[in-house]
Enzyme design. Structure first.
Site, PDB file in Angstrom:
ATOM      1  N   LYS A 157       0.814  -1.223   0.000  1.00 54.38           N
ATOM      2  CA  LYS A 157       0.000   0.000   0.000  1.00 54.38           C
ATOM      3  C   LYS A 157       0.849   1.276   0.000  1.00 54.38           C
ATOM      4  O   LYS A 157       0.468   2.277  -0.591  1.00 54.38           O
ATOM      5  CB  LYS A 157      -0.957   0.003   1.193  1.00 54.38           C
ATOM      6  CG  LYS A 157      -2.055  -1.050   1.053  1.00 54.38           C
ATOM      7  CD  LYS A 157      -3.058  -0.982   2.174  1.00 54.38           C
ATOM      8  CE  LYS A 157      -3.999  -2.168   2.091  1.00 54.38           C
ATOM      9  NZ  LYS A 157      -5.045  -2.149   3.101  1.00 54.38           N
TER      10      LYS A 157
ATOM     11  N   ASP B 107      -9.809   2.434   2.592  1.00 57.84           N
ATOM     12  CA  ASP B 107      -9.813   1.725   3.883  1.00 57.84           C
ATOM     13  C   ASP B 107     -10.313   2.663   4.984  1.00 57.84           C
ATOM     14  O   ASP B 107     -11.087   2.258   5.861  1.00 57.84           O
ATOM     15  CB  ASP B 107      -8.392   1.286   4.278  1.00 57.84           C
ATOM     16  CG  ASP B 107      -7.905   0.089   3.481  1.00 57.84           C
ATOM     17  OD1 ASP B 107      -8.738  -0.730   3.062  1.00 57.84           O
ATOM     18  OD2 ASP B 107      -6.676  -0.024   3.274  1.00 57.84           O
TER      19      ASP B 107
HETATM   20  P1  NDP Z   1       1.381  -3.529  10.455  1.00 55.66           P
HETATM   21  O1  NDP Z   1       2.303  -4.671  10.244  1.00 55.66           O
HETATM   22  O2  NDP Z   1       1.602  -2.271   9.689  1.00 55.66           O
HETATM   23  O3  NDP Z   1       1.336  -3.156  12.055  1.00 55.66           O
HETATM   24  C1  NDP Z   1       1.258  -4.139  13.004  1.00 55.66           C
HETATM   25  C2  NDP Z   1       1.025  -3.513  14.406  1.00 55.66           C
HETATM   26  O4  NDP Z   1       0.654  -4.599  15.236  1.00 55.66           O
HETATM   27  C3  NDP Z   1       2.234  -2.846  15.049  1.00 55.66           C
HETATM   28  O5  NDP Z   1       1.803  -1.701  15.746  1.00 55.66           O
HETATM   29  C4  NDP Z   1       2.755  -3.919  16.029  1.00 55.66           C
HETATM   30  O6  NDP Z   1       3.359  -3.392  17.199  1.00 55.66           O
HETATM   31  C5  NDP Z   1       1.452  -4.575  16.429  1.00 55.66           C
HETATM   32  N1  NDP Z   1       1.579  -5.952  16.879  1.00 55.66           N
HETATM   33  C6  NDP Z   1       1.887  -7.052  16.146  1.00 55.66           C
HETATM   34  N2  NDP Z   1       1.852  -8.157  16.921  1.00 55.66           N
HETATM   35  C7  NDP Z   1       1.508  -7.753  18.172  1.00 55.66           C
HETATM   36  C8  NDP Z   1       1.309  -8.428  19.413  1.00 55.66           C
HETATM   37  N3  NDP Z   1       1.442  -9.757  19.525  1.00 55.66           N
HETATM   38  N4  NDP Z   1       0.954  -7.682  20.491  1.00 55.66           N
HETATM   39  C9  NDP Z   1       0.811  -6.358  20.390  1.00 55.66           C
HETATM   40  N5  NDP Z   1       0.994  -5.643  19.246  1.00 55.66           N
HETATM   41  C10 NDP Z   1       1.342  -6.338  18.147  1.00 55.66           C
HETATM   42  O7  NDP Z   1      -0.069  -4.115  10.177  1.00 55.66           O
HETATM   43  P2  NDP Z   1      -1.288  -3.492   9.349  1.00 55.66           P
HETATM   44  O8  NDP Z   1      -1.672  -2.182   9.930  1.00 55.66           O
HETATM   45  O9  NDP Z   1      -0.997  -3.572   7.903  1.00 55.66           O
HETATM   46  O10 NDP Z   1      -2.439  -4.587   9.619  1.00 55.66           O
HETATM   47  C11 NDP Z   1      -2.878  -4.832  10.914  1.00 55.66           C
HETATM   48  C12 NDP Z   1      -4.130  -5.712  10.914  1.00 55.66           C
HETATM   49  O11 NDP Z   1      -5.190  -5.099  10.206  1.00 55.66           O
HETATM   50  C13 NDP Z   1      -3.931  -7.078  10.275  1.00 55.66           C
HETATM   51  O12 NDP Z   1      -4.467  -8.024  11.158  1.00 55.66           O
HETATM   52  C14 NDP Z   1      -4.748  -7.001   8.989  1.00 55.66           C
HETATM   53  O13 NDP Z   1      -5.261  -8.267   8.633  1.00 55.66           O
HETATM   54  C15 NDP Z   1      -5.855  -6.045   9.373  1.00 55.66           C
HETATM   55  N6  NDP Z   1      -6.486  -5.304   8.261  1.00 55.66           N
HETATM   56  C16 NDP Z   1      -7.840  -5.429   8.042  1.00 55.66           C
HETATM   57  C17 NDP Z   1      -8.466  -4.727   7.020  1.00 55.66           C
HETATM   58  C18 NDP Z   1      -9.941  -4.888   6.764  1.00 55.66           C
HETATM   59  O14 NDP Z   1     -10.437  -4.435   5.723  1.00 55.66           O
HETATM   60  N7  NDP Z   1     -10.703  -5.444   7.671  1.00 55.66           N
HETATM   61  C19 NDP Z   1      -7.717  -3.802   6.134  1.00 55.66           C
HETATM   62  C20 NDP Z   1      -6.317  -3.709   6.462  1.00 55.66           C
HETATM   63  C21 NDP Z   1      -5.737  -4.450   7.496  1.00 55.66           C
HETATM   64  P3  NDP Z   1       4.962  -3.127  17.311  1.00 55.66           P
HETATM   65  O15 NDP Z   1       5.210  -1.777  16.699  1.00 55.66           O
HETATM   66  O16 NDP Z   1       5.225  -3.170  18.769  1.00 55.66           O
HETATM   67  O17 NDP Z   1       5.642  -4.235  16.555  1.00 55.66           O
END
Ligand code: NDP
Length: 266
Positions: A67, A103
């Site tokens: 994206k 989104d």
């Molecule tokens: P990113 O990879 O950009 O960000 C991930 C975030 O999750 C970070 O802030 C990270 O924290 C945190 N994180 C990951 N694992 C853990 C954990 N075990 N405990 C706490 N924090 C955690 O992800 P995206 O923003 O691209 O996507 C996130 C979610 O959104 C996904 O599950 C995706 O499937 C969903 N999504 C759904 C959509 C829909 O249309 N319904 C559209 C787009 C996304 P840290 O910085 O500490 O690593």
């Protein structure tokens, strides 16, 4: 004369799991539009523009992990996408690629159907958190970000959002708490330390998890707090509706398009 056949696709890697082809093909068929929506596994995001043109596509959606790269591939960016820095929809207009983010409005539509929202707590600080923060701020709704680690908060600090890590956060009252982390997607983790999350949910009105088709530990805990909840299905649905409207430069009434797109979720 017969209408030109329109061609659409979703670009991502992986892309096989995406519901977008089903959603859009049901809508095309149901609305009697001559067109087809397919999927394309894009490995190198630098090839996005070349592939788009080579495949003679009219418009595409973009999913993980491209994206932000897609933003760079566009000739022009419109709307809230400029603030977010990431796009999920590109439409060809006079041989130019125009980028949009649906989104963010898709989530906003889903969230506001729960009730009045004056402030929101976003759990996580990745790409989805950026999109949600931008649209709520744009609508003059107070945004707070809570993330596990400090490094990803830099972006939000620079933009003057209230941001915290688990260590320095003090619970306040929030109308809406949203999980945008990937905790719960392929595991059974909570997005925040259990004790802290319990406290947060005790002071919240509504909860949404952007993960769809799964009763995540976050959603389960919110339900145990008797909060009205939603998963990410409606966000996905409405980002699709708004993308479809951009593909055809036309507004559709919800009752006209939703029954077709919703078939993808059954
Ligand atoms: P990113 O990879 O950009 O960000 C991930 C975030 O999750 C970070 O802030 C990270 O924290 C945190 N994180 C990951 N694992 C853990 C954990 N075990 N405990 C706490 N924090 C955690 O992800 P995206 O923003 O691209 O996507 C996130 C979610 O959104 C996904 O599950 C995706 O499937 C969903 N999504 C759904 C959509 C829909 O249309 N319904 C559209 C787009 C996304 P840290 O910085 O500490 O690593």
């Amino acid at each position: 004369m017969q209408q030109k056949n329109k061609l659409f696709a979703i670009f991502g890697n992986p892309v096989t799991h995406s519901l977008s082809p089903l959603m859009h093909n049901y809508a095309l068929e149901g609305l009697g539009i001559n067109g087809c929506y397919t999927r394309y596994q894009l490995i190198d995001p630098k090839a996005l523009k070349e592939k788009f043109l080579q495949l003679n596509l009219d418009a595409i959606n973009i999913t993980v992990p491209h994206k932000e790269a897609a933003y760079q591939a566009c000739d022009e960016i419109r709307g809230i996408a400029k603030e977010i820095g990431a796009i999920n929809t590109i439409v060809k207009e006079n041989d130019k690629l125009i980028g949009y983010n649906t989104d963010a409005p898709g989530f906003f539509k889903c969230a506001t159907s729960l009730g009045k929202i004056e402030n929101i707590l976003i759990l996580g600080a990745g790409g989805t958190a950026k999109a949600l923060a931008a649209i709520f701020r744009d609508k003059k709704i107070s945004v707070t970000i809570l993330n596990r680690s400090a490094s990803r908060l830099k972006y939000f600090k620079q933009k003057n959002y209230s941001c915290y890590t688990w260590e320095d956060f003090e619970t306040n009252t929030f109308d809406l708490v949203v999980n945008t982390t990937s905790a719960g997607l392929q595991d059974e983790y909570l997005p925040v330390d259990e004790k802290l999350l319990n406290d947060i949910l005790n002071h919240a009105k509504y909860a949404i998890d952007v993960i769809y088709n799964k009763n995540t530990p976050f959603l389960q805990m919110a339900k145990e707090h008797d909060l009205p909840v939603k998963d990410g299905s409606d966000m996905l649905l409405f980002q699709g509706v708004y993308a479809f409207e951009l593909f055809f430069n036309k507004r559709y009434k919800e009752e006209e398009i939703l029954p077709f797109m919703q078939k993808a979720f059954t």
